[in-house]
Design a protein around this motif. Structure first.
Motif, mmCIF file in Angstrom:
data_model
loop_
_atom_site.group_PDB
_atom_site.id
_atom_site.type_symbol
_atom_site.label_atom_id
_atom_site.label_comp_id
_atom_site.label_asym_id
_atom_site.label_seq_id
_atom_site.Cartn_x
_atom_site.Cartn_y
_atom_site.Cartn_z
ATOM 1 N N TRP A 120 36.371 -33.431 0.950
ATOM 2 C CA TRP A 120 37.524 -32.867 0.238
ATOM 3 C C TRP A 120 37.812 -31.428 0.613
ATOM 4 O O TRP A 120 38.955 -31.028 0.759
ATOM 5 N N CYS A 121 36.788 -30.619 0.743
ATOM 6 C CA CYS A 121 36.993 -29.209 1.042
ATOM 7 C C CYS A 121 36.598 -28.863 2.469
ATOM 8 O O CYS A 121 37.442 -28.602 3.317
ATOM 9 N N THR A 142 38.105 -30.868 5.451
ATOM 10 C CA THR A 142 39.530 -30.555 5.536
ATOM 11 C C THR A 142 39.732 -29.141 6.061
ATOM 12 O O THR A 142 40.595 -28.900 6.910
ATOM 13 N N CYS A 145 30.716 -35.761 -0.592
ATOM 14 C CA CYS A 145 30.428 -34.566 -1.384
ATOM 15 C C CYS A 145 29.166 -33.930 -0.846
ATOM 16 O O CYS A 145 28.271 -34.637 -0.378
ATOM 17 N N CYS A 168 32.550 -27.591 -1.333
ATOM 18 C CA CYS A 168 33.583 -26.874 -2.086
ATOM 19 C C CYS A 168 32.974 -25.679 -2.807
ATOM 20 O O CYS A 168 31.789 -25.679 -3.110
ATOM 21 N N HIS A 213 35.310 -31.512 -5.967
ATOM 22 C CA HIS A 213 36.189 -32.648 -6.271
ATOM 23 C C HIS A 213 35.555 -33.582 -7.286
ATOM 24 O O HIS A 213 36.238 -34.291 -8.026
ATOM 25 N N SER A 226 42.893 -29.101 -5.207
ATOM 26 C CA SER A 226 42.599 -27.846 -4.510
ATOM 27 C C SER A 226 43.791 -26.918 -4.534
ATOM 28 O O SER A 226 44.909 -27.325 -4.850
ATOM 29 N N ARG A 231 48.995 -32.484 0.065
ATOM 30 C CA ARG A 231 48.199 -33.315 0.954
ATOM 31 C C ARG A 231 48.506 -32.992 2.398
ATOM 32 O O ARG A 231 47.610 -32.958 3.227
ATOM 33 N N ALA A 247 45.411 -34.344 -2.488
ATOM 34 C CA ALA A 247 44.346 -35.137 -1.884
ATOM 35 C C ALA A 247 43.849 -36.199 -2.861
ATOM 36 O O ALA A 247 43.254 -37.192 -2.466
ATOM 37 N N SER A 248 44.109 -36.009 -4.146
ATOM 38 C CA SER A 248 43.677 -36.977 -5.152
ATOM 39 C C SER A 248 44.772 -37.986 -5.401
ATOM 40 O O SER A 248 45.877 -37.631 -5.837
#
Lengths: 318, 146, 652
Positions: free
Chosen positions: B19-20, B23, B46, B71, B77, C514, C524, C534-535
């Motif tokens: 997620w972080c 990305t 994660c 993150c 997340h 985020s 996104r 993103a969710s």
């Protein structure tokens, strides 16, 4: 038909596994009727030359306890492997390195310096340290080489079965003996004389919330006998240790120290316990977390007490 | 530190959270930011998935360093997966100290999805540090006999 | 039986091929164990590219596929679909990112190629351990939560409600309307803001499918796409909405008068008040901190006079749990605090005001009844408008706030119209990018507005000449003329920039989304998915995603509505099956995992004495997997075997 032949040998060990054999008590007499012991330095007067004279694979089963720390240990491991149909790594030292493997946190040089020079009661004014080869008036004297790194039995020779424990508990030793005598052995490479789940499965203590605010050393707290020690802040290796010992240490109000080795399928017992323990530190604040972590005073000694030689990293940087 | 291997390229295994960090690392690439390509990333959902066993496996198998990136605290997340990562990391650091593995070799960094530049700088600084420290070569160091 | 792996190395035009020697990677892959075929192609994501894979699956009987190309965040779904279409389970596919984290980050071709090989090797080794997985389908709750009742939220709400679906519109102020309600006119049409806004507000208030929760905020948000639970805190208004008729008598009689937030502190309101007369809902609230009853235990005049008995001092704050399938965040922006830029004298010098304060002066219902007045009650003859206050500034916000040039010109127009004053605009660049914007600029030029290219350095009241005495002097370098100018004016309007709202951090945490570097919510994809996050199931729209004007906000509100409706109309969604699972045979019941799950997805089965994962609640973070000391918990598609395979391949 003659009885099967058995050998029992101790390498770098404390002798506890030999005592474990003796704990069979009167059962030992029965077993000695069903099995011919052809080599047992701790108890009987056989020599190395007797073993060297045996034909290969003539010993049906050898129980090898102790870690491989000297060239003598290595020689005997290789010899017994040659002479035995089945070689069993018996006890925590042969299985994972045991306490001797903690020598892997230091070096031979440092150990010798400490033992032969620095300890307060040593009287060694000339600073003599054992040499592999030395000249005495009778000629040249050789003694086994002392290795820098302690290894397990299976890091030295091919091993058929493992019996974990420091030492393996009495009932399990009897069970192993009976299994061996019966000839109905599990697939090669199996761990026998132990359970397939972690110690928590047989421990009778009540498992609570698992929130660790502070790590307590065993001298700092008299734990409640009903509650899980982890919940009381005492590091118990139980969750990451194979069961089968009956959780005897817990009954004595002491934490499990991990001597039965990892649960099946786990690659590294120490790292897994570290993860399980630390994940439950009761704080979301980085500084507080650091403080709780300081409570693990000796990570290697705690998480790899009996299995450093078997671990992924095996030894500290030389 | 005498290191005759002036062409030593540190090999870093990276565990990046999807997620972080992952990305953010992608963003560095999309923005064409140039940085040493010494990290091979392994994507996890994660940073909390990063088992210390994986870190030690990497070190034992030939990696010169391991980077765990997740993150920022508070922004996970999955609420607080990264907090568990911190908890494990602090104890792991202590243990790796005992093993004699330098602190620069295993790093935990927070990289948000928009911090492409930060990711690049982290990898750059880690690569340079490892170049100075030299190869870990843990396999080679494992002595069988004296 | 050994796997048959197909490896496809994408050139991505020159994006990868320019730096990575693709042929060399293909050769390397061919030599890896169990690789049946390795190919390269220009654009793997294109139809012919995908056909290559499908053909090989069918003809060569491939059991695993690896595509080495861009980031999985880009095209994993594309290739998974292709693989499924050819009859292979989509989870028997793995992507190797040799673009974003390889070819694009270095110019060293040798190293890039080596890195690509390492990445491909890791993917090939990993994919062998991957197993077929079935995606779970769950029904979607058709309700939608919209957070924020400004023009964006209103647009989204109406679109969705008109389609027949239920909307919960949560607004933290006592009324919807947002900033737009405070504006006088809107650029470039000079529409009266209230005239175009209030009909929409009324529609919202009356719409049978919209449940408006005003004076409320979201305190918790949990669940997964299609099945969210939102916890809403409904603050006490001390006025019962159902009983209130909006007559306004309470407000009239209330003896307490305080500065009005709606008027930027320039006008007054009562302790019991509606922010503005056209508020929706048209129900006043009592400000506890100012009300004489709450502070001193006296008065209660409002209650005495209320003909409907709607005042209830005992009213309590309540909480509501809403079940929704999707959420749209339209929480808007905050204005930059001009007092931070001390050299302009906001808050220190009289008659230095912000753009919003000017709007309130200009507004017919504002504190001055629509007149632009100085502190001394007179009309200004010279006005300076300073652009880029807090924007395009390394000391504050580096980004451009997009709307200020246009609203500055609007202010210039209003100033001309109402005061006939001479208006100076101090600008850096003029951004008139939208439909009718350039034409509006021309009009403002024709109104003889004076544009000076140079960001104002300072506003001072220290006169250097007699002409400057008693005036505010704007000091700026006129870059086109190349000289520093001092322009004496009566009033200075600061065109303050737009910032993320102060509660953005909190909201981002509640919704697990985020934020970008600048603090606004992160979309996104900046080009292709500006209103998604993103969710899955959570959308963003309007100024909370980045500074924008009303047309763009409305467009995004409608876009987010379309996205939400698309999700809901699917009736069911697929959940990623990358969840945790516990092997009962290995679990010793140590309970170490249970407290670690943030979603309470792990429970303890007392009869079997093992832990159990509820895979509907599990979101697949893998934290419990890493913590289990028995190794009894695995994570589908992220098993220890798979990750260790990657580690081994990389380190080899």
């Amino acid at each position: 038909m003659s009885n099967p032949k058995a050998a029992i040998y101790w390498a770098s060990s404390c002798g506890g596994c030999e005592i474990a054999m003796l704990e069979l008590g009167m059962n030992l007499v029965d077993i000695s009727k069903k099995v011919d012991i052809v080599f047992w330095p701790a108890a009987l007067d056989f020599k190395y030359s007797d073993v060297e004279a045996m034909p290969n694979k003539s010993i049906d089963v050898s129980f090898f306890n102790g870690a491989i720390q000297t060239s003598e240990n290595e020689h005997m491991a290789k010899l017994l492997r040659e002479k035995s149909k089945i070689l069993i790594a018996f006890g925590a030292c042969a299985y994972g390195g045991g306490i001797p493997a903690l020598a892997n946190t230091t070096s031979r040089e440092q150990i010798f310096t400490r033992v032969y020079k620095e300890t307060p009661t040593t009287d060694n004014p000339d600073g003599i340290i054992p040499q592999t080869k030395s000249q005495v008036k009778e000629g040249e004297l050789t003694i086994p080489e002392f290795y820098n790194t302690v290894r397990t039995l299976n890091q030295t020779v091919d091993v058929d079965y493992y019996v974990p424990g420091c030492p393996p508990v009495g009932e399990q030793v009897l069970a192993v003996m009976n299994t061996v005598v019966s000839g109905k052995l599990p697939p090669k490479g199996s761990v026998i004389g132990a359970s397939d789940k972690s110690l928590c499965d047989e421990c009778k203590r009540v498992k609570g919330e698992r929130k660790i605010k502070k790590i307590m050393r065993t001298y700092q707290v008299l734990p409640d006998t009903e509650k899980c020690l982890l919940d009381q802040g005492v590091i118990c290796m139980g969750p990451a240790t194979r069961g089968g010992c009956g959780a005897q240490c817990l009954d004595a109000n002491m934490p499990c120290r991990g001597c039965y080795g990892p649960v099946p399928g786990v690659l590294d017992q120490g790292a897994k316990m570290l993860s399980a323990l630390a994940s439950n530190f009761d704080s979301e604040n980085e500084e507080e977390i650091q403080k709780i972590a300081e409570g693990v005073v000796d990570p290697i000694g705690t998480f790899y007490r009996y299995g450093l030689a078997r671990s992924l990293l095996r030894r500290a940087k030389a | 530190m005498i290191d005759l291997k002036s062409d030593f390229e540190p090999k870093i295994v990276g565990f990046l959270c999807r997620w972080c960090a992952y990305t953010g690392a992608d963003l560095a690439g999309t923005s064409r930011i140039k940085y040493p390509p010494n990290v091979t990333p392994i994507r996890v959902m994660c940073s909390g998935r990063v088992d210390p066993v994986l870190v030690m496996k990497a070190l034992a198998s030939g990696a010169d360093g391991v980077l765990i990136a997740g993150c920022h605290p508070g922004d996970c997340h999955y609420t607080n997966g990264n907090v568990k990562t911190i908890r494990r990391f602090r104890v792991l650091q202590k243990m790796l100290d005992q093993f004699g593995i330098e602190r620069d070799r295993v790093r935990l960094e927070w990289v948000s999805a928009s911090e492409g530049e930060k990711y690049a700088r982290v990898v750059e600084s880690m690569t340079e540090n490892l170049r100075t420290l030299g190869p870990l070569n843990w396999n080679g160091k494992k002595e069988v006999s004296s | 039986m050994a796997e048959k792996i197909g490896v496809y190395v994408c050139h991505c035009g020159t994006n990868i091929a320019q730096t990575v020697d693709c042929k060399s990677v293909v050769d390397y892959a061919s030599g890896l164990p169990n690789v049946t075929v390795a190919r390269e192609y220009q654009y793997m994501c294109s139809d012919p590219g995908q056909e290559l894979i499908k053909k090989d699956i069918k003809e060569l009987g491939l059991t695993r596929v690896v595509v080495a190309s861009c980031s999985p965040l880009m095209h994993e779904p594309t290739f998974r679909r292709a693989v499924e279409e050819a009859g292979l389970n989509q989870f028997l596919f793995q992507m190797a990112n040799i673009r974003e984290q390889c070819s694009w980050i270095t110019e060293n071709k040798e190293m890039a190629t080596e890195r690509a090989k390492s990445i491909v090797g890791a993917a090939v080794k990993r994919v062998e351990f991957q197993e077929p997985l079935d995606v779970k389908k769950v029904p979607v709750n058709p309700n939608v939560l919209i957070v924020g009742g400004g023009i964006t939220g209103i647009e989204a709400a109406l679109q969705i409600a008109d389609s027949g679906k239920k909307v919960y519109l949560v607004e933290k102020e006592p009324t919807i309307g947002g900033y737009m309600a405070q504006f006088d006119k809107t650029f470039p049409t000079l529409d009266c803001a209230a005239c175009i806004l209030t009909p929409k507000m009324v529609s919202v208030g009356q719409h049978p499918n919209i449940e408006l929760l005003s004076y409320s905020d979201v305190t918790g948000f949990s669940g997964y796409v299609g099945n969210f639970t939102a916890r809403i805190r409904r603050r006490a208004k001390y006025v019962e909405e159902e009983k209130c008729s909006g007559c306004g008598l309470c407000t009239e009689k209330c003896p307490v008068s305080v500065p009005s937030e709606f008027d930027c502190g320039l006008g007054k309101r009562k302790a019991i008040y509606r922010p503005f007369p056209q508020a929706v809902p048209n129900v006043p609230v009592i400000d506890r901190d100012r009300c004489l009853y709450f502070t001193k235990g006296v008065c209660k005049v409002c209650q005495k006079f209320c003909p409907r008995g709607a005042i209830n001092f005992e009213q309590k704050e309540t909480y509501a749990d809403l079940q929704v399938g999707a959420a749209i965040l339209a929480t808007g922006f905050d204005l930059f605090d001009a007092s931070k830029v001390k050299q302009y004298g906001y808050g220190r010098l009289p008659n230095v005001i912000t753009s919003l304060e000017f709007e309130r002066f200009s507004h017919a219902s504002g504190p001055t009844g629509g007149k632009i007045l100085l502190k001394n009650g007179q009309m200004p003859s010279n006005i300076a408008i300073l652009h880029c206050i807090g924007s395009r500034d390394t000391n504050f916000n580096e980004y451009c706030s997009r709307v200020c040039c246009m609203y500055s010109m609007k202010i210039a127009h209003l100033a001309h119209e109402k005061t006939g004053a001479r208006v100076y605009e101090f600008y850096i660049d003029l951004r008139a990018f939208g439909k009718g914007y350039e034409e509006f600029y021309k009009r403002i030029l024709e109104e003889e507005t004076i544009f000076i290219r140079g960001k104002a350095a300072e506003v001072t009241d220290v006169a250097q000449t007699s002409a400057e005495r008693g005036k505010l002097i704007v000091v700026a370098e006129d870059t086109l003329l190349g000289i520093v100018r001092r322009i004496p004016v009566d009033m200075v309007v600061l065109s303050v920039g737009l910032e993320p709202r102060k509660d953005t951090t909190e909201i981002a945490r509640i919704f697990s989304i985020s934020r970008s570097q600048d603090g606004f919510f992160l979309e996104r994809h900046p080009k292709l998915a500006p209103v998604s996050t993103a969710s899955d199931g959570i959308f963003i729209a309007g100024a909370c995603q980045g500074p924008k004007d009303i047309p763009d906000s409305v467009a995004q509100g409608a876009a987010a509505a379309a996205n939400a409706l698309s999700l809901i109309d699917r009736k069911e969604v697929t959940l990623e099956p990358t969840v945790a699972f516990i092997d009962e045979k290995s679990c010793s019941g140590c309970k170490i995992c249970i407290g670690l799950c943030p979603y309470n997805a792990i429970s303890f089965d007392e009869s079997k004495e093992v832990s159990v994962v509820n895979d509907a609640l599990c979101k697949g973070c893998g934290t419990c997997v890493a913590a289990c000391p028995s190794g009894a918990i695995g994570q589908r598609n992220f098993t220890d075997d798979q990750l260790l395979a990657e580690v081994e391949a990389i380190c080899a």
